[in-house]
Design an enzyme around this catalytic site. Structure first.
Site, short mmCIF file in Angstrom:
data_model
loop_
_atom_site.label_atom_id
_atom_site.label_comp_id
_atom_site.label_asym_id
_atom_site.label_seq_id
_atom_site.Cartn_x
_atom_site.Cartn_y
_atom_site.Cartn_z
N SER A 118 0.85 -1.19 0.00
CA SER A 118 0.00 0.00 0.00
C SER A 118 0.88 1.24 0.00
O SER A 118 1.74 1.40 0.86
CB SER A 118 -0.90 0.02 1.24
OG SER A 118 -1.82 -1.04 1.19
N HIS A 178 0.26 4.34 0.78
CA HIS A 178 0.17 5.25 1.93
C HIS A 178 1.03 4.78 3.10
O HIS A 178 1.42 5.59 3.94
CB HIS A 178 -1.29 5.45 2.36
CG HIS A 178 -1.90 4.26 3.04
ND1 HIS A 178 -2.40 3.19 2.34
CD2 HIS A 178 -2.07 3.98 4.35
CE1 HIS A 178 -2.87 2.31 3.19
NE2 HIS A 178 -2.67 2.75 4.41
N THR A 204 -7.68 1.24 -16.74
CA THR A 204 -6.51 2.06 -17.00
C THR A 204 -5.76 2.29 -15.69
O THR A 204 -6.36 2.53 -14.65
CB THR A 204 -6.94 3.41 -17.59
OG1 THR A 204 -7.68 3.15 -18.79
CG2 THR A 204 -5.75 4.31 -17.89
N CYS A 215 -8.65 -1.86 7.70
CA CYS A 215 -9.65 -2.53 6.87
C CYS A 215 -10.82 -3.05 7.71
O CYS A 215 -11.85 -3.44 7.17
CB CYS A 215 -9.03 -3.67 6.07
SG CYS A 215 -8.21 -4.92 7.07
#
Length: 187
Positions: free
Chosen positions: A11, A13, A49, A132
């Site tokens: 991830s 971040h 994309t 999460c």
């Protein structure tokens, strides 16, 4: 140390890069089909994309990582963990390899949800589990799999340290905890 993984998820971040951007490295030995269907990108593993700006930001954050600085974060986390144990905390996963700078503990008789609220009011950002799982009141499935009963699993407190965390920050937390723990246990 793990010398082989079927997959690794990263991830952005967590490295200081843009939120919502990540990477998934999958072994060629692992058959994988995109659960959402779609186009032929990445050998049929994902549609759409690429988020070029996010990918560039992730790359810049990864290039700027100072691995040596994380040793200091891990050492600060170890010191915090020792201070929490001195206050009566039990460490979840003690003795097993864990991520440096992430401390996961529980205090007997102190519901994690109440402790997180009290610490928030005292100016500390904490949680009962992984991001999460935010918004759920269920105890951590991982703690349950580790053999904790439901009541004990509900006592979880997760603390994450970063490069900006200081010894003064952790000392302030340790100083704030005893009256908070006593108040919750008395209530």
């Amino acid at each position: 140390m793990i010398d082989h993984a079927d997959s690794v998820a990263l991830s952005s971040h967590k490295l200081g890069g843009p939120a919502g951007t990540g990477a998934l490295v999958v072994s060629d030995e692992l058959p994988m089909v995109a659960p959402w269907g779609g186009g032929p990108q990445e050998r049929g593993r994902r549609p759409g994309t690429e988020n070029v700006i996010g990918i560039a930001g992730f790359g810049a954050a990864a290039a700027a990582v100072d691995v040596a600085a994380w040793a200091q974060v891990a050492a600060l986390g170890d010191a915090l963990e020792a201070a929490l144990v001195a206050l009566g905390a039990r460490v979840h996963g003690a003795g097993a390899p864990r991520v440096g700078g992430t401390v996961h503990v529980g205090f007997a008789g102190v519901p994690g949800e109440l402790l997180v609220i009290a610490l928030d009011l005292a100016g500390f950002a904490t949680s009962t589990g992984a991001a999460c799982s935010s918004g759920t009141t269920a105890p951590s499935p991982m703690l349950r799999l580790m053999g904790q009963d439901e009541a004990t699993a509900r006592e979880a407190l997760r603390l994450s340290l970063g490069r900006a965390t200081t010894a003064a920050d952790t000392a302030a937390l340790i100083a704030a905890l005893p009256p908070i723990l006593a108040r919750i246990r008395a209530g």
